[in-house]
Design an enzyme around this catalytic site. Structure first.
Site, mmCIF file in Angstrom:
data_model
loop_
_atom_site.group_PDB
_atom_site.id
_atom_site.type_symbol
_atom_site.label_atom_id
_atom_site.label_comp_id
_atom_site.label_asym_id
_atom_site.label_seq_id
_atom_site.Cartn_x
_atom_site.Cartn_y
_atom_site.Cartn_z
ATOM 1 N N ASN A 120 0.862 -1.178 0.000
ATOM 2 C CA ASN A 120 0.000 0.000 0.000
ATOM 3 C C ASN A 120 0.902 1.233 0.000
ATOM 4 O O ASN A 120 2.137 1.121 -0.030
ATOM 5 C CB ASN A 120 -0.967 -0.014 1.182
ATOM 6 N N SER A 121 0.330 2.406 0.043
ATOM 7 C CA SER A 121 1.121 3.634 -0.088
ATOM 8 C C SER A 121 2.120 3.802 1.058
ATOM 9 O O SER A 121 3.245 4.258 0.857
ATOM 10 C CB SER A 121 0.189 4.849 -0.157
ATOM 11 N N VAL A 122 1.714 3.426 2.282
ATOM 12 C CA VAL A 122 2.610 3.554 3.430
ATOM 13 C C VAL A 122 3.776 2.589 3.306
ATOM 14 O O VAL A 122 4.937 2.958 3.534
ATOM 15 C CB VAL A 122 1.832 3.315 4.741
ATOM 16 N N GLU A 123 3.502 1.344 2.952
ATOM 17 C CA GLU A 123 4.561 0.336 2.793
ATOM 18 C C GLU A 123 5.505 0.702 1.660
ATOM 19 O O GLU A 123 6.724 0.495 1.756
ATOM 20 C CB GLU A 123 3.920 -1.030 2.549
ATOM 21 N N ASP B 7 -5.815 -8.293 1.674
ATOM 22 C CA ASP B 7 -5.902 -9.746 1.511
ATOM 23 C C ASP B 7 -6.727 -10.101 0.284
ATOM 24 O O ASP B 7 -6.390 -11.023 -0.470
ATOM 25 C CB ASP B 7 -6.554 -10.373 2.748
#
Length: 483
Positions: free
Chosen positions: A199-202, A272
């Site tokens: 995701n954007s944070v990861e 998921d």
């Protein structure tokens, strides 16, 4: 979409998700905290086990391996997996407890989450047992998912290495694609995977960006290229929430996919659903761009559900047919699920129905009156076949998809559902509205479903009509003008 005969292996951090749902009506006199009156409890597979459950609900054959404790939560998880038809390749450890997340929910919102977990790499004997399970399942699989929640199963150990590298190597030797749902910013252990889905944070963590940094499109593409080259990754599928997805692959222009969202109820478990659907499509033989588009559609369905709820094959196929043009058009099972979520928030349901062939001010007035009577409005729409039986061979003027799209665009309409019968009685029986609405050209005694609704405590409302508004008259006038 049909995944019959397709098999996927999931490896990662398994969990048991525990939900406690209730209602809050007061603040505790003991402390400034809400008091939740418990109404319902349930459990479901979580983490990597939720990825496996998503795959099973899509109709795939699924094998799952990870670490669980010899405890009550581990036994519950085993029963849940068996109920889903998932091949249980879990290794049970006496040295750790099963990861368990308890969510306390009221009025459709999470009040608190309680995590019970042990974060540590597998012991040498556990790691050996996990590798044995993986090699047992691997040859029959069309894809492998590494579901990393940072709880330990996929962490590297200074002495024993980790699971990621041997799994990726063994899969590549057999030509089996490996997809990774990452955790944190250290991606070295994922080196050589076919696709990573941050995701954007990861993504920002992996790129070494400071908190709050927001790269523009060109910078994002450059950063994705560096990540791919640094770790030997073939692709990165960046999930961007309401902004959709972006697929980055070597030698190809980036593929940006617009989000397909109905109504966001809960984003838990959406990642998921994305990696499960992506893996299912790749294992089936679809190309990566098409697989990403299907995964994006599945994510749009998933975030409309409460909790870590999987997306069924029927829901996915319906959403694909709609092609996100009308996210408020529901099938029967999807609508019933949505109704349950609304009721969990104590929202009242209003129902009306009709052909709505050519929208006119009378229809708009009816919808506005319905909206004022409750929290959620469900509109039953006669199918084309039903309209022809009721109105004659020249009707409807517009097909059911066009009529549904126009209805869904009206402010206050929350759901549209087609019905093929001459009357909506069976649909009313399923929806069980709090308020049933028809026009004042009916009497309460002649409204279909009125007796049923009043029997369980609902009410019937007769809406005021707008004089001179009629689809039949409009059709006649158009015919006369043409003549």
């Amino acid at each position: 979409m049909d995944f019959t005969g397709v098999r996927v292996l999931v490896v990662g951090d398994v969990m048991l998700d525990h939900y406690i749902a209730g209602q809050v009506r007061r603040i505790s006199p003991e402390a400034p905290v809400p008091v939740a009156c418990v109404r319902k409890r349930w459990t479901a597979p979580g983490g990597a086990a939720n990825v496996a459950r998503n795959l099973a609900r899509l109709g795939l054959q699924v094998a799952l391996t990870g670490l669980a404790g010899r405890d009550e939560a581990g036994e519950s998880l085993r029963r849940e997996l068996a109920a889903e038809g998932i091949d249980d390749g879990l290794v049970y450890s006496a040295a750790r407890s099963t990861t368990r997340k308890t969510r306390i929910i009221a009025q459709g919102q999470q009040l608190l989450r309680l995590d019970e977990e042990v974060i540590a790499p597998p012991r040498p004997e556990e790691s050996a047992a996990l590798r044995g399970k993986i090699l047992e399942f691997l040859p029959a699989c069309g894809a492998v998912v590494l579901s990393d929640y940072g709880k330990g199963v996929l962490l590297d150990d200074a002495e024993n290495g980790g699971l990621c590298a041997p799994v990726i190597t063994a899969a590549r030797e057999r030509g089996i694609p490996v997809l990774v749902d990452p955790k944190g910013g250290q991606w070295r252990r994922y080196a050589g995977a076919q696709c990573v889905t941050p995701n954007s944070v990861e993504f920002a963590l992996a790129c070494g960006l400071e908190s709050g940094d927001a790269p523009d499109q060109r910078e994002r593409e450059t950063l994705a290229g560096r990540l791919r080259e640094s770790y030997g990754l073939e692709r990165i599928l960046l999930t961007r929430g309401a902004k959709g997805m972006a697929l980055f692959a070597g030698g190809e222009p980036p593929c940006y996919i617009r989000a397909a969202v109905r109504e966001v109820a809960d984003v838990s478990g959406a990642g998921d659903t994305v990696i499960a659907t992506l893996a299912a499509c790749v294992a089936k033989g679809l190309d990566w761009k098409e697989s990403a588009r299907v995964a994006n559609t599945a994510a749009g369905v998933a975030v409309g559900k409460m909790g870590t709820a999987p997306v069924s094959l029927a829901e996915l196929n319906q959403a694909l047919r709609e092609n996100a043009d009308n996210p408020k058009l529901y099938g029967g099972s999807a609508l019933l699920e949505k109704l349950e979520e609304w009721r969990c928030r104590n929202e009242s349901i209003v129902f009306t129905n009709g052909c709505f062939d050519l929208l006119h001010p009378g229809h708009i007035s009816l919808i506005r009156q319905c909206v004022a009577l409750g929290d959620r409005l469900v509109v039953g729409l006669n199918s084309d076949a039903s309209v022809r039986r009721l109105k004659g061979p020249g009707r409807p003027v517009q097909n059911e998809q066009s009529r549904a799209l126009l209805l869904a665009a009206l402010q206050g309409v929350d759901a549209v559902i087609l019905f093929d019968e001459d009357t909506p009685l069976e649909l009313i029986r399923q929806v069980r509205p709090d308020v049933l609405v028809k026009g004042s050209d009916y009497t309460v005694e002649t409204v279909v479903g009125a007796d049923l609704v009043r029997e369980y405590g609902g009410r019937v409302h007769l809406a005021h009509l707008v004089d001179g508004c009629s689809t039949t008259n409009l059709v006649r006038r158009m015919g006369a003008e043409k003549a």
